[in-house]
Each structure stands twice: as C-alpha cells, then as structure tokens.
Design an enzyme around this catalytic site. Structure first.
Site, short mmCIF file in Angstrom:
data_model
loop_
_atom_site.label_atom_id
_atom_site.label_comp_id
_atom_site.label_asym_id
_atom_site.label_seq_id
_atom_site.Cartn_x
_atom_site.Cartn_y
_atom_site.Cartn_z
N GLU A 180 -7.27 -1.66 14.76
CA GLU A 180 -7.81 -2.58 13.76
C GLU A 180 -6.80 -3.67 13.40
O GLU A 180 -5.64 -3.41 13.11
CB GLU A 180 -8.17 -1.80 12.49
N ARG A 196 1.81 0.59 10.19
CA ARG A 196 1.32 1.03 8.88
C ARG A 196 2.48 1.03 7.90
O ARG A 196 3.08 2.06 7.62
CB ARG A 196 0.70 2.42 9.00
N ARG A 208 0.40 -6.86 12.15
CA ARG A 208 -0.22 -6.26 13.34
C ARG A 208 -0.42 -7.30 14.45
O ARG A 208 -0.39 -6.96 15.64
CB ARG A 208 -1.54 -5.59 12.99
N SER A 241 -10.80 -6.60 9.16
CA SER A 241 -11.97 -5.88 8.69
C SER A 241 -12.76 -6.89 7.86
O SER A 241 -12.25 -7.42 6.90
CB SER A 241 -11.50 -4.70 7.84
N ARG A 243 0.84 -1.20 0.00
CA ARG A 243 0.00 0.00 0.00
C ARG A 243 0.87 1.24 0.00
O ARG A 243 1.85 1.33 0.76
CB ARG A 243 -0.91 0.00 1.23
#
Length: 424
Positions: free
Chosen positions: A348, A276, A389, A351, A261
């Site tokens: 998070e 991130r 994560r 999801s 990403r």
RNA sequence: GGAGAGAUGGCCGAGUGGUCGAAGGCGCUCCCCUGCUAAGGGAGUAUAGGCUCAAAAGGCUUAUCGAGGGUUCGAAUCCCUCUCUCUCCGCCA
C-alpha cells in the site's frame, strides 16, 4: 456517524450491511436506549412546556400588579421532577451519541463483500515489474550501502521505527514531496495548504472515532492535543461547523505533512526500514464535495494519485477494499499498491476513500444546497502519495547492480539534474 | 508573562431580568410597479430535535445569543469557570 433517523427507520437493513464488514450491531441495546430516550424526553418536554407557559403568565400578572405566588408555587412543585428528568435525559442522550459515534460507516453497495485483504479484488495493474539480472536488495541494504540511510542513529535518538536520511536520499525525499505538490496544484487543481501538526480531540473524533483509535495516536500530555496521523485530520476539519456556500464546492486541498502513528498493535510487523515508521511524510489530497458527485470524485482523486506513480515509472495496482478490510469511517476505499522488488510484493502506498456524510455529520460540516437548505457535505481523501514509501519504492525499483540508484526523469529537475545516487 | 476589550442569526449590528428566537440593516427568495438599465413598494427568510400523522402537509412542543455550570417562576441580559479573538506592554524564533 450514521444518521439516527436512518437507524430508526431501517435498522434491520443497516445492521445487515454492517454485518458484511464484520460489525455486529447491538440491536437490543439501541432499541432499549431509544425507548428510554423517547419516554424521558417526552415527559421532560411536557414539564418544560408547562414551566415556560406559567412563566409568561407570571410576567403578565406582574405587569398588571397582581399576585403570582400561586403560579410560582405550581412550578416549584414540579421543579424536582423536572430537573431529575432533565439530568436523566442528558445522560441518555450522551450515551446515544457515544453509541452512534462508535458505529462504523455503512459500505457502499458497490463494495465487494469479504473478510480480509485477501478478498480485495484487483481493479487494474499498471506497469510491469522489472526483471533483475542480479540479486535485488531491499531499501535498507541499498540505503545503508550508499551511506545515505542511517537506522542506527535513528534508534539511538528515538528508538525503533524511525529513520535518518542523509545527503542524496534526504534530498530525494524532499524532491518527492515537492514533485507531488507541484503535480497536484498545477495539474489537478488542488490548493496547497500548510496546517498544524497537532489537533484537538474534537477534530480527531470528527474524522474517525477518538474513543476507538486513541491508542494509535501520540497525545500531548496534559493537553487536549494529538499529533496528526495524517493531514486528513486538520484539513478535513477546515469545514468543521461551517456552512459552505454551495457554489464553492468542490473544495480541493493538498497538504504535505509529517504523520505520526504509535503503531500500537503492529509489533513485529514491518519492523525493518522505513515501511512502517512512527513518523513519515505524506502528501495528502482532500476533497469536500457535493453529495451527488462524491463517487465520481473518488475515481478522480484516485486517478490523481496514480498520476504520480506513472510519472515516477513505478509499477502498481489498484484494489478495492472489501467490506471486511475497510476503515472505520469509509463507505468505499481504493488502495493503490506499489511493487516492491525487495519484498516481491505489492504494498500500500495510497488509500483513497469516500466517507460520504459520515465525517461531515461528526464535524457538522454542511453546505447550502440549490434550495437554500443546509445539507451535509461529502468528504474524501487519499494519499498522493506516502512520501516515505515512495522513496522505498524508488530505491528498490531503480537499484543497479553496482549499488547505485537511478533517479527517474521526472525528479531530476528537482535534484539539480542528478541522474543517479551513488556511494560517495 | 502583565493590563484591558470583546464573542449575538448567512453577514453587519441593537439589546443589562419578563410575551426576545431575538430590533434595524445587508444579503437572499417571491410578488407588485416602472417601456431597457437604475430606482421604488410589499411579503418572506436561523438551526437541530421530539411528539403526532400511513406518508406529505399541518399541528403541538423542546433546545440553541462562544462553551460549561449557577441564581431565578423566568436569563442574550446577573454570578462563577473555561475557550477563543482583538489592543497595549514585556519576552522571543
């Protein structure tokens, strides 16, 4: 993509529901496009019908050896007009398609209205955050303290937002992916798949809007290929332009892949550590299901992801994303958030979404229903879980006063029985 | 990288300018026949749109034979470009 029929028949209702998620539907623009489409399409098709009719007459004349030049002249007389209209229609339809592809999904009625993540209602909280008798460190300090995380080398190689893992942590990372795959294949009935990490623009636009989100993706220069931001991209597209026999549903796939990403627009957010990163691993769950059962399947899929957290003894909570916080393609989303002691916050880690027929329509993914008719499938996916994560969560939740990190029971078999990561 | 072959409906497969949206077969659906089973006979069976209709039914109509463009009154069929698949040679983890 929404069903254009639905927009024609229930435009106001759809616009109202989209407004809940903060999207202002350009009603006038749509009405204008539709009116133009209708006028141009009708006339175009009339001219085409005339041409087709005359052409078969020409064939009949020639078969009988008669002169057809009058008929041909008749068609030639309307050719310019017809071709101009055909072109105009093509332009209008391309605009309509682009317009439709840019509209987000309509939230399911059960989705609570709200503006931001602050409005996401908590569904359940599982596990209790541990109390520490010493000052807790975040995963960066823990990992670097052990000599097993090396962000300096990562940035030398690739700049900010990358990680280098070594020895025990690299192995723990691998063990986590392995563990998750085993749980989902052996206990939850998913088929493990290995997929390309580069997909075409069409596939990217099949699961989301390429036009809107292309800046979030890394593109291969000079080619129509994008690094996947999640295995959802390749795996959901398995059924692109397919008609799946109804009895084959549901299709359940689990895929471990790296995710890439660009994180455009998140400057300054989570810059530290591996929360991130531009590249991270994820184990993704994808289901292709019958429309009737998609909401049951969403509950099921979310529960599957939760099993991993329970086995790893990580405290977490589940929230329902409110209308304003949902992703572009989702009709309903549950976020699973893991407790991070280093941040004193739930973050998070998964999801889970039901997209209903939104992606299926973009991909032309259908199945043959009980009546033998084709119908769009419903698609779902969820992280089960984000590996990077999860690693962060383990380091922070299982840290000890001496800087070591306990390995949860469930993972020890994957690490040759090692019970703790210690500085070497 | 070089040479060649190919891409047609749910599947197989025919079709090289004209009533072709596409023969035939398989599969599937319905019906008939046959005392089970098996076999046989008949009918039907692509998709996405548009217009019409209060709606359904129906009617009229357009597009689609890998994709895009071109020639033509008319293209699955001819021409160009691209993509993919297969075979052989070369190279290679």
């Amino acid at each position: 993509m929404l069903d254009v029929q639905l927009l024609r028949s229930e435009l106001q209702a759809v616009a109202r529901r989209l407004a809940d998620r903060g999207y202002i539907f350009p009603v006038d623009e749509f009405a204008k496009l539709e009116a133009a489409r209708k006028a141009v399409q009708t006339e175009t098709q009339e001219l085409q019908a005339e041409r087709n009719q005359v052409s078969t007459q020409v064939a009949q004349f020639k078969a009988k050896g008669e002169d057809a030049s009058q008929l041909i002249a008749k068609v030639n007389a309307q050719a310019d007009r017809r071709k101009a209209l055909e072109q105009e229609l093509e332009g209008i339809q391309a605009k309509l398609d682009e317009f439709l592809r840019g509209i987000p999904n309509v939230p399911h009625p059960s989705v609570p209205a709200g503006k931001s993540s602050a409005d996401n209602p908590e569904m359940r909280k599982v596990g209790t955050p541990r109390t520490f008798k010493f000052t807790v460190k975040d995963h960066v300090d823990i990992g670097e303290g052990l000599g097993l995380l090396d962000f300096a080398t990562a940035s030398k190689l690739s700049g900010a937002r990358f990680s280098v893992m070594k020895a025990g942590i690299a192995q723990l990372h691998r063990a986590l992916a392995q563990f998750m795959l085993d749980v989902h294949t052996r206990e939850h009935g998913y088929t493990e798949v290995y997929v390309p990490y580069l997909v075409t623009g069409a596939c990217a636009d099949g699961v989301s809007s390429l036009a809107k989100f292309k800046d979030d993706l890394f593109k291969v220069e000079g080619r129509d290929l994008y690094l996947i931001p999640t295995a959802e991209y390749p795996v959901t597209n398995f059924v692109r332009e397919e008609i799946v026999p109804g009895e084959k549903l549901p299709l359940k796939f689990v895929c471990h892949s790296p995710c890439f990403r660009s994180e455009a627009g998140s400057y300054g957010k989570d810059t530290r550590g591996m929360i991130r990163n531009h590249q991270f691993d994820k184990v993704e769950l994808v289901q292709i299901v019958h429309p009737q059962s998609s909401y049951d399947r969403l509950e099921e899929l979310t529960a599957h992801a939760e099993v991993v957290l329970k086995r790893l003894e990580l405290p977490y909570r589940v929230v329902t994303l409110c209308t304003g916080d949902m992703g572009f393609a989702a009709a309903k989303t549950y976020d699973i958030e893991v407790w991070l002691p280093g941040q004193q916050a739930y973050r998070e880690i998964s999801s889970c979404s039901n997209f209903e027929a939104f992606q299926a329509r973009r991909m032309q993914a259908r199945f043959r229903n009980e009546k033998g008719k084709t119908e769009f499938v419903h698609t779902l996916n969820g992280s089960g879980l984000a590996v990077g994560r999860t690693l962060v969560a383990l380091l922070e939740n299982f840290q000890n006063a001496d800087g070591s990190v306990t390995v949860p029971e469930a993972l020890r078999p994957y690490l040759g029985g090692v019970a703790a990561l210690k500085a070497s």
